[in-house]
Write a protein that holds these residues in place. Structure first.
Motif, short mmCIF file in Angstrom:
data_model
loop_
_atom_site.label_atom_id
_atom_site.label_comp_id
_atom_site.label_asym_id
_atom_site.label_seq_id
_atom_site.Cartn_x
_atom_site.Cartn_y
_atom_site.Cartn_z
N SER A 1 -48.93 -45.18 61.11
CA SER A 1 -47.86 -46.13 61.42
C SER A 1 -48.37 -47.26 62.32
O SER A 1 -49.39 -47.13 62.99
CB SER A 1 -46.71 -45.41 62.14
OG SER A 1 -47.11 -45.00 63.43
N ARG A 2 -47.62 -48.36 62.33
CA ARG A 2 -47.98 -49.47 63.21
C ARG A 2 -47.90 -49.05 64.68
O ARG A 2 -48.69 -49.52 65.50
CB ARG A 2 -47.04 -50.67 62.97
CG ARG A 2 -47.16 -51.26 61.57
CD ARG A 2 -46.34 -52.52 61.45
NE ARG A 2 -46.31 -52.99 60.06
CZ ARG A 2 -45.81 -54.14 59.67
NH1 ARG A 2 -45.28 -54.96 60.57
NH2 ARG A 2 -45.81 -54.49 58.40
N GLU A 3 -46.96 -48.17 64.99
CA GLU A 3 -46.83 -47.70 66.36
C GLU A 3 -48.07 -46.93 66.79
O GLU A 3 -48.54 -47.06 67.93
CB GLU A 3 -45.58 -46.83 66.51
CG GLU A 3 -45.24 -46.47 67.95
CD GLU A 3 -45.07 -47.68 68.85
OE1 GLU A 3 -45.53 -47.62 70.01
OE2 GLU A 3 -44.50 -48.69 68.39
N THR A 4 -48.63 -46.14 65.88
CA THR A 4 -49.87 -45.42 66.18
C THR A 4 -51.01 -46.40 66.45
O THR A 4 -51.77 -46.22 67.41
CB THR A 4 -50.25 -44.49 65.01
OG1 THR A 4 -49.23 -43.50 64.86
CG2 THR A 4 -51.58 -43.81 65.25
N ARG B 1 -50.68 -49.46 67.48
CA ARG B 1 -50.41 -50.13 68.75
C ARG B 1 -50.86 -49.28 69.93
O ARG B 1 -51.39 -49.80 70.92
CB ARG B 1 -48.92 -50.47 68.86
CG ARG B 1 -48.47 -51.61 67.96
CD ARG B 1 -47.06 -52.07 68.31
NE ARG B 1 -46.61 -53.11 67.40
CZ ARG B 1 -45.87 -52.89 66.32
NH1 ARG B 1 -45.46 -51.66 66.04
NH2 ARG B 1 -45.52 -53.89 65.53
N ARG B 2 -50.63 -47.95 69.83
CA ARG B 2 -51.10 -47.07 70.91
C ARG B 2 -52.62 -47.08 71.00
O ARG B 2 -53.20 -47.11 72.09
CB ARG B 2 -50.59 -45.64 70.68
CG ARG B 2 -49.10 -45.46 70.97
CD ARG B 2 -48.75 -43.99 71.13
NE ARG B 2 -48.95 -43.26 69.89
CZ ARG B 2 -48.01 -43.08 68.96
NH1 ARG B 2 -46.79 -43.57 69.16
NH2 ARG B 2 -48.28 -42.40 67.87
#
Length: 253
Positions: free
Chosen positions: A35-38, A40-41
């Motif tokens: 995911s994009r959130e992954t 970003r982290r």
């Protein structure tokens, strides 16, 4: 286990960005099937460590933002820069009105030009003025706010002056051009200066050694279609040379 997977992915992210330059977060998410959130982290951790730099939905190698001062860069690829500058000088008609940009390659160009005479040179670069001060050329220095990184003038005063002039040739530098459709620079203010010069010049010439093909900087200041010549060296990778040749006239020094 999850931590190990994240660390392995982050290492691969760094390798990929180092090889390709600027990449979008969405493209990295698709590349690693997460995911994009992954992503970003991951990028948050890499940004904290100083390995990469996040910028409005994209990420790039941190060193692309860290231009060394002009004086420090003068002796990098010096022999190659001299050949590039000599080739660029051969493109100019005698006694021309020219603009010389800021940067170490352009300072090298000025040093070579100092052995010639009867050019009229406009520049916003203090090192260029110094190189030409004792030459038999006419020098016009552009006023404005001082940028210590490039040792040049920028800002509204510089732009207003440049807006009123017309020149035969513009000799321009670049911080890199990987993953872009034109030359780039790390300063928005410097970008505005270059854009205005390009508008007011009959012939626009970018001088860049082949190492610039592996760097991607903050902002693209023009498309290659607006550049008449890119003067570079024989170490430019053939695929990149082929792609650039479709957009501008590439001259190998």
């Amino acid at each position: 286990m999850a931590k190990n997977k994240a660390e392995e992915r982050q290492k691969k992210i760094v390798d990929l960005i180092t090889a390709q330059g600027t990449m979008r977060i969405a493209d990295l998410a698709a590349q690693f099937n997460v995911s994009r959130e992954t992503i970003r982290r991951d990028l948050h951790e890499l940004d904290k460590s100083g390995v990469v730099k996040k910028w409005y939905g994209a990420v790039m190698p941190a060193q692309d933002f860290n231009d060394a001062p002009v004086a420090q860069r003068m002796h990098e690829n010096e022999s190659v820069k001299i050949k590039i500058c000599q080739k660029a000088l051969s493109l100019l008609a005698p006694h021309s009105l020219i603009f010389i940009d800021a940067g170490s390659t352009l300072q090298t160009f000025a040093k070579i030009l100092s052995d010639y005479r009867d050019f009229t040179v406009i520049t916003n670069s203090f090192p260029v003025v110094n190189e030409l001060a004792d030459s038999n050329n006419s020098i016009i220095s552009v006023g404005g706010s001082y940028d210590p990184l490039t040792a040049s003038t920028i800002g509204s005063q510089a732009l207003n002056f440049i807006d009123k002039i017309k020149i035969n040739y513009a000799l321009l530098g670049t911080s890199g051009f990987a993953e872009h459709q034109g030359p780039t620079i790390n300063s928005f203010d410097g970008s505005e200066i270059k854009k205005k010069i390009i508008e007011n010049s009959r012939v626009n010439i970018v001088l860049a050694d082949s190492s610039k093909a592996s760097y991607s900087s903050l902002t693209q200041y023009t498309d290659w279609h607006n550049i008449d010549y890119l003067v570079t060296d024989k170490n430019l990778p053939p695929k990149i040379e082929s792609n650039l040749s479709k957009l501008t006239d590439v001259i190998i020094a």
